[in-house]
Design a protein around this motif. Structure first.
Motif, PDB file in Angstrom:
ATOM      1  N   THR A  67      67.424  69.940  47.840  1.00 40.98           N
ATOM      2  CA  THR A  67      66.992  68.545  47.700  1.00 40.98           C
ATOM      3  C   THR A  67      67.184  68.071  46.268  1.00 40.98           C
ATOM      4  O   THR A  67      67.718  66.979  46.025  1.00 40.98           O
ATOM      5  N   ARG A  68      66.764  68.885  45.300  1.00 41.99           N
ATOM      6  CA  ARG A  68      66.923  68.506  43.881  1.00 41.99           C
ATOM      7  C   ARG A  68      68.398  68.378  43.510  1.00 41.99           C
ATOM      8  O   ARG A  68      68.780  67.479  42.756  1.00 41.99           O
ATOM      9  N   ARG A  77      70.848  67.504  45.494  1.00 41.13           N
ATOM     10  CA  ARG A  77      71.325  66.231  46.065  1.00 41.13           C
ATOM     11  C   ARG A  77      70.847  65.053  45.217  1.00 41.13           C
ATOM     12  O   ARG A  77      71.594  64.103  44.996  1.00 41.13           O
ATOM     13  N   GLN A  78      69.625  65.110  44.750  1.00 40.72           N
ATOM     14  CA  GLN A  78      69.089  64.029  43.918  1.00 40.72           C
ATOM     15  C   GLN A  78      69.832  63.942  42.590  1.00 40.72           C
ATOM     16  O   GLN A  78      70.133  62.848  42.118  1.00 40.72           O
ATOM     17  N   ARG A  79      70.127  65.091  41.986  1.00 38.39           N
ATOM     18  CA  ARG A  79      70.886  65.104  40.727  1.00 38.39           C
ATOM     19  C   ARG A  79      72.262  64.482  40.918  1.00 38.39           C
ATOM     20  O   ARG A  79      72.742  63.732  40.089  1.00 38.39           O
ATOM     21  N   SER A  94      64.045  73.102  48.755  1.00 31.59           N
ATOM     22  CA  SER A  94      63.680  72.200  47.651  1.00 31.59           C
ATOM     23  C   SER A  94      64.755  72.201  46.566  1.00 31.59           C
ATOM     24  O   SER A  94      65.023  71.167  45.951  1.00 31.59           O
ATOM     25  N   ALA A  95      65.407  73.340  46.339  1.00 30.69           N
ATOM     26  CA  ALA A  95      66.509  73.378  45.365  1.00 30.69           C
ATOM     27  C   ALA A  95      67.683  72.547  45.864  1.00 30.69           C
ATOM     28  O   ALA A  95      68.346  71.851  45.085  1.00 30.69           O
ATOM     29  N   ARG A 128      75.087  76.318  37.222  1.00 31.09           N
ATOM     30  CA  ARG A 128      73.976  76.243  38.157  1.00 31.09           C
ATOM     31  C   ARG A 128      74.290  77.075  39.392  1.00 31.09           C
ATOM     32  O   ARG A 128      75.449  77.330  39.699  1.00 31.09           O
TER      33      ARG A 128
END
Length: 109
Positions: free
Chosen positions: A79-80, A82-84, A76-77, A22
């Protein structure tokens, strides 16, 4: 806090190590979140944005030959990412690193 005893081990133990390549590896996201915590207490007019913190962390890397960091991810990437990652790696990292560091011979302890 690096190597097998730190972030990499915690990511492995919590099942958050990457399964694919990633732009934001889990290890980098851990460093980013910890930097967000450090920047949140700065004496600025307001909290810095995600990209400001990431830009500060990668400033020197962007100027190295070979383009280690060619572009910054969007907010937004981040944020995603961090959520993952979730909170489990941070809980595990804290549990591995918390505790008394002083010994009876440490001045002031």
């Amino acid at each position: 806090m690096s190597g097998r005893g730190g972030v990499d081990l915690v990511l492995e133990l919590t099942g958050r190590a990457e399964r694919r390549h990633r732009l934001l590896p889990a290890r980098a996201v851990v460093c980013f979140v910890l930097a967000l915590c450090l920047f949140s207490s700065s004496d600025s007019a307001g909290l810095p944005g995600y990209r400001v913190v990431l830009r500060t962390l990668t400033e020197k890397l962007r100027h190295l030959p070979g383009g280690i960091v060619q572009r910054l991810p969007t907010s937004s990437a981040l944020t995603r990412a961090r959520q993952r990652l979730g909170d489990k790696p941070f809980q595990a990292l804290f549990e591995r690193r918390c505790g008394t560091r002083a010994t009876p011979t440490t001045p002031g302890a």
